[in-house]
Design a protein around this motif. Structure first.
Motif, PDB file in Angstrom:
ATOM      1  N   ASN C 290      -3.603  -2.459   5.967  1.00  0.00           N
ATOM      2  CA  ASN C 290      -2.979  -3.505   6.590  1.00  0.00           C
ATOM      3  C   ASN C 290      -3.791  -4.574   6.992  1.00  0.00           C
ATOM      4  OD1 ASN C 290      -1.677  -5.177   8.418  1.00  0.00           O
ATOM      5  ND2 ASN C 290      -0.753  -3.502   9.639  1.00  0.00           N
ATOM      6  N   ILE C 343       2.153 -12.919   5.403  1.00  0.00           N
ATOM      7  CA  ILE C 343       2.635 -12.070   5.655  1.00  0.00           C
ATOM      8  C   ILE C 343       4.403 -12.353   5.562  1.00  0.00           C
ATOM      9  CG2 ILE C 343       3.530 -10.357   7.245  1.00  0.00           C
ATOM     10  CD1 ILE C 343       0.823  -9.677   8.493  1.00  0.00           C
ATOM     11  N   THR C 346       4.996 -13.318   1.722  1.00  0.00           N
ATOM     12  CA  THR C 346       5.102 -12.438   0.782  1.00  0.00           C
ATOM     13  C   THR C 346       5.886 -10.964   1.241  1.00  0.00           C
ATOM     14  OG1 THR C 346       3.140 -11.288   1.684  1.00  0.00           O
ATOM     15  CG2 THR C 346       3.127 -12.822   0.015  1.00  0.00           C
ATOM     16  N   GLY C 347       6.154 -11.109   2.451  1.00  0.00           N
ATOM     17  CA  GLY C 347       6.904  -9.772   3.081  1.00  0.00           C
ATOM     18  C   GLY C 347       6.052  -8.830   3.416  1.00  0.00           C
ATOM     19  N   SER C 348       4.897  -8.519   2.888  1.00  0.00           N
ATOM     20  CA  SER C 348       4.254  -7.374   2.932  1.00  0.00           C
ATOM     21  C   SER C 348       2.644  -7.296   3.891  1.00  0.00           C
ATOM     22  CB  SER C 348       3.919  -6.973   1.452  1.00  0.00           C
ATOM     23  OG  SER C 348       2.675  -5.977   1.659  1.00  0.00           O
ATOM     24  N   LYS C 349       2.411  -6.286   4.458  1.00  0.00           N
ATOM     25  CA  LYS C 349       1.315  -6.445   5.381  1.00  0.00           C
ATOM     26  C   LYS C 349       0.012  -5.821   4.634  1.00  0.00           C
ATOM     27  CE  LYS C 349       3.047  -6.457   9.961  1.00  0.00           C
ATOM     28  NZ  LYS C 349       3.226  -6.001  11.363  1.00  0.00           N
ATOM     29  N   ASN C 350       0.302  -5.239   3.454  1.00  0.00           N
ATOM     30  CA  ASN C 350      -0.865  -4.526   2.873  1.00  0.00           C
ATOM     31  C   ASN C 350      -1.719  -5.447   1.927  1.00  0.00           C
ATOM     32  OD1 ASN C 350      -0.247  -2.021   4.006  1.00  0.00           O
ATOM     33  ND2 ASN C 350       1.363  -1.446   2.300  1.00  0.00           N
ATOM     34  N   ASP C 353      -0.947  -5.692  -1.798  1.00  0.00           N
ATOM     35  CA  ASP C 353      -0.042  -6.375  -2.487  1.00  0.00           C
ATOM     36  C   ASP C 353      -0.342  -7.929  -2.503  1.00  0.00           C
ATOM     37  OD1 ASP C 353       2.509  -4.592  -0.655  1.00  0.00           O
ATOM     38  OD2 ASP C 353       1.802  -4.263  -2.557  1.00  0.00           O
ATOM     39  N   TYR C 354      -1.405  -8.460  -2.033  1.00  0.00           N
ATOM     40  CA  TYR C 354      -1.802  -9.861  -2.425  1.00  0.00           C
ATOM     41  C   TYR C 354      -2.470 -10.397  -3.407  1.00  0.00           C
ATOM     42  CZ  TYR C 354      -0.750  -9.626   2.798  1.00  0.00           C
ATOM     43  OH  TYR C 354      -0.202  -9.362   3.857  1.00  0.00           O
TER      44      TYR C 354
END
Lengths: 237, 121, 488
Positions: C290, C343, C346-350, C353-354
């Motif tokens: 995260n 975040i 992209t809707g993701s915290k990991n 995924d970036y």
């Protein structure tokens, strides 16, 4: 495992406090104690005109701490209002409450209200003041709120009262910035006749503001906790 | 024997005892409400200790009413003012923590802190 | 000359006023908060210009200390209040875009009170007043961490609350012991009189207060609340918490050690604890998925570095510590605000995924790299000068222990560089993602851009900043001037 470490730490702390601190604190000869509190005690009647030395410290000598304390209460009321938003609005079934409870609370409420106002107004003469008085009034309100339908919980009305009471505290303090002494929360009114209700400068005014703020705040907070319902779906209402 | 069992020892023991019990509850208990009770107990213990630090033997309350004996016979009023503030602050924290506990119960269905472990390493 | 009391009173008055109009006009709360934040920043700059050379003491309620309370505004307080009001103002602008729901007036009210608590802690010269403002800071941050009311936020806020409350209990105990043995609550008065009091009680009181504030300052081993709290809070709150809240608590510990009690025998212990905290933070950040947890562990590491800088106990070291506080406030808030933006988009915290994000959001990639480089300490960004000063000061002590610790600090820096490099690699390699990301809203562009510009151009003004931090550091150590200014 965690319990064991916790126990060891705690009992080590307790042992240390008892052997070293107790040996110093308990037998200390305190009759000739020199401290800021004793200095205040010797001058408080002359400087403030209040019969209750603790009140004069809370409102005048350490009034800034009282402002901080009022802010802390305000913060926790805001936090409760924030966290309790969005639950199902819970209508408490007050027909189920017993007749004695309802009548008793109706009879008790005026006395509690009057008693609370008495404690707030005489804060500079007897122990008490804005905070206990506000709590008593709030308790009177929510005894009736919980047992009968006489009061509807009006959130917005309480918020307005609370906000204006808090602002009046700060305005009373800012007036002090315009006096010759030019500092916040100066006692700018005259000291009146000692040991009567209209004495001690701004202390009754500040305590009245604090009392109104605390009572409306606590009623709002408990009302929020009580009226909104959170729980698993399987519980029955 | 009379020198050991006096009012000061009693109050000091009570305050340290409350703090110890309160912190033990926070460390070792699993139920969230018991942890909050432990915090409250620890707060009460410290408040008793603060009031105790202003105590002077054989003196009375610092209120100048009609029959009072003058300021040479009064205890120190400053710690009592500090405790007024500290009690209100402790009450504010307890109220906020109970509101958080209510919401946590809604999300997790339990108040057991070993089960409320959504955030991992 | 603005009265410093206004820095505290105006936000409290605004915070009391906002809930009154909250039902009628929700957007009015944003305007009030904006103007109060701007006023605070301008007032702090005015006060800085006046007190950087001549400290002043402001008396409250007309009773002179030690009977009454007073505020002491010297170079240290002035520098810190500028940092606090600046970071607070920028975070507030950022949150105008993202905190928009029904309870947003409550958010702005509590945010103003968080700023008040931090400013009050820095300005006051009375230890019980310090405790009251500390509680205002703590309670507002407990409530703000739980603002999103999701599972993570509530759990993190509960953990933070429980540990913070134990800290408050310990601090109160320390204050009670100090009052019992010395008889006064004013910091200058304590500094004058503590040598006549019982040494055992004073040492216990210092240990209790350092532990209590240490929980809030996130020193090892008291920092288990920090990764959860800083990663589960809304992004503007994470920026504020990492930016100045933990540093203010650390400054208070240093004030207790240096200014009030001269308890410098704790400092070797703190040097070791600081380096352990640094290594633990940087190592743990490496394996996090995260992105906000990575930044939170990095904050733990930086606090360890600042603690090490203060424990060097030379004027250069202390000045380096204050400089590092400024650097961390600016860089870490930049990183947290940009992480929040990523975040949201992209809707993701990991981090995994970036892939390739920086190609479609070039502005974001650049500011993230600037923030990361400044935090690591690469020239010519601002972080290089602060870290360089700290290392110079540590080496100048000519002690084997400090040389070893400096080597460990450099090792920690290498770890830090490695995980930021890993994140940058993920962000810049990979295919370009969905189009239309390049447009950045103004409420995000302004804070991120301003912070990035400050980091980049500050190498021109390094000597000026060093001058101010030297004065602030001297203010922290100079007991006699402090007692004179307050008690006369």
């Amino acid at each position: 495992m965690r319990k064991l470490i916790g126990l060891i730490l705690i009992f080590g702390f307790a042992f240390y406090m008892f052997t070293i601190v107790a040996a110093i604190v308990i037998p200390s000869d305190s009759s000739e104690k020199k401290s800021v509190g004793i200095d205040i005690l010797q001058n408080s009647v002359r400087q403030t005109g209040a019969a209750n030395a603790v009140t004069s410290i809370v409102v005048l000598y350490r009034g800034f701490d009282t402002l901080g304390e009022v802010t802390v209460l305000f913060l926790s009321a805001l936090g409760i209002a924030l966290l309790m938003k969005g639950g199902r609005s819970f209508k408490h079934k007050t027909e189920d409450e017993s007749f004695i409870l309802k009548t008793g609370s109706h009879l008790l409420f005026p006395f509690m209200f009057l008693f609370g106002i008495y404690i707030i107004a005489h804060g500079h003469l007897t122990p008490g003041g804005g905070f206990p008085g506000g709590v008593i009034i709030a308790t009177g309100f929510f005894i009736v709120l919980m047992t009968s339908d006489v009061f509807k919980f009006r959130d917005y009305f309480l918020t307005i009262i609370e906000g204006f009471a808090g602002l009046s505290f700060i305005v009373l303090g800012i007036v002090g910035l315009f006096t010759p002494e030019k500092s916040f929360l100066v006692n700018f009114m005259n000291k009146g006749v000692f040991n009567t209700v209209f004495s001690a400068g701004i202390i009754p005014l500040i305590y009245a503001a604090i009392g109104i703020k605390v009572s409306s705040e606590l009623s709002g907070a408990v009302g929020n906790l009580f009226v909104s319902k959170y729980g698993r779906r399987s519980e029955n209402e | 024997m009379n020198n050991i069992i006096n009012i000061e020892t009693l109050i000091f023991t009570a305050s340290i005892g409350l703090v110890v019990i309160g912190i033990y509850l926070v460390i070792a208990e699993k139920n969230l409400i018991k942890i909050i009770i432990g915090l409250n107990l620890a707060d009460s213990g410290v408040n008793i200790f603060i009031v105790f630090s202003g105590y002077i033997k054989n003196k009375t309350a610092p209120i100048f009413s009609k029959g009072s004996l003058g300021f040479e016979n009064m205890v120190d009023p400053l710690p009592q003012a500090l405790v007024l503030t500290a009690i209100v602050i402790g009450f504010g924290v307890t109220a906020l923590s109970l509101a958080i506990a209510i919401r946590l119960y809604k999300h997790y269905g339990t108040l057991d802190i070993s089960k409320i472990r959504g955030l991992k390493w | 000359m603005v009265n410093p009391i206004l820095l505290i009173i105006v936000p409290i008055a605004a915070a009391f006023f906002i809930p009154i109009i909250s039902k009628a006009a929700k957007s009015l709360a944003k305007y009030i908060a904006f103007f109060v934040g701007l006023f605070n920043l301008i007032a702090a700059i005015y006060i800085f210009m006046h007190t950087i050379n001549t400290p002043i003491s402001v008396i409250i309620a007309g009773y002179k200390p030690p009977v009454g309370i007073n505020l002491y505004v010297g170079p240290l307080a002035a520098v810190l209040s500028i940092v606090i009001t600046f970071i607070g103002f920028l975070s507030m602008i950022y949150s105008f875009k993202y905190i928009n729901d029904d309870s947003s007036p409550l958010f702005y009210s509590m945010f103003l009170l968080l700023l008040t608590g931090a400013i009050g802690m820095v300005l006051t010269a009375d230890i019980f007043n310090l405790f009251v403002f500390f509680e205002i800071l703590c309670i507002s941050s407990y409530a703000l961490v739980a603002y999103d009311r999701n599972r993570d936020g509530l759990e993190a806020s509960m953990k933070y609350l429980i540990q913070g409350s134990i800290g408050s209990v310990l601090i109160l105990f320390g204050i009670a012991l100090i009052y019992f043995s010395i008889g006064t609550l004013n910091m200058a008065d304590i500094a004058l009189k503590y040598q006549n009091a019982n040494k055992n009680l004073i040492t216990i009181a210092i240990i209790l207060m350092i532990t209590g504030f240490g929980i809030e300052a996130a020193i090892f081993p008291l920092n288990s609340w920090l990764p959860d709290a800083h990663s589960s809070a809304p992004s503007s709150i994470s920026a504020v918490l990492s930016g100045f809240v933990i540093e203010v608590a650390l400054i208070i510990i240093m004030k207790i050690i240096f200014l009030i009690f001269s308890a410098t025998y704790f400092l070797t212990f703190f040097a070791i604890v600081g380096v352990i905290t640094l290594l633990m933070g940087e190592l743990s950040a490496f394996k996090q998925e995260n992105i906000k947890r990575v930044l939170a562990y990095s904050s733990i590491g930086q606090i360890g570095l600042i603690l090490f800088a203060f424990s060097i106990n030379t004027p250069q070291g202390i000045s380096g510590g204050i400089f590092q506080i400024i650097n961390h406030a600016v860089s870490k808030s930049l990183l947290f605000l940009s992480a929040g933006y990523v975040i949201h988009k992209t809707g993701s915290k990991n981090v995994s995924d970036y892939k390739g994000i920086a190609k479609s959001m070039p502005f974001l990639g650049i500011v993230f790299i600037i923030g990361a480089l400044s935090l690591i300490g690469i020239p010519p960004f601002i972080g290089f000068f602060s870290k360089f000063n700290i290392i110079l000061a540590a080496i100048s002590k000519h002690s084997v222990l400090y040389i070893v610790l400096t080597a460990l600090v450099l090792l920690g820096t290498i770890f830090e560089a490695s995980y930021f490099f890993k994140i940058a690699k993920i962000m810049y390699t990979g295919k370009k993602r969905k189009e239309g990301y390049a447009k950045v809203p103004f409420a995000v562009l302004f804070p991120l851009g301003l912070l990035a510009i400050i980091i980049v151009i500050s190498f021109i003004y390094t000597n000026g900043i060093l001058n101010y931090t030297n004065k602030a550091g001297a203010d922290l150590i100079n007991k006699i001037a402090f007692i004179h200014a307050v008690l006369g």
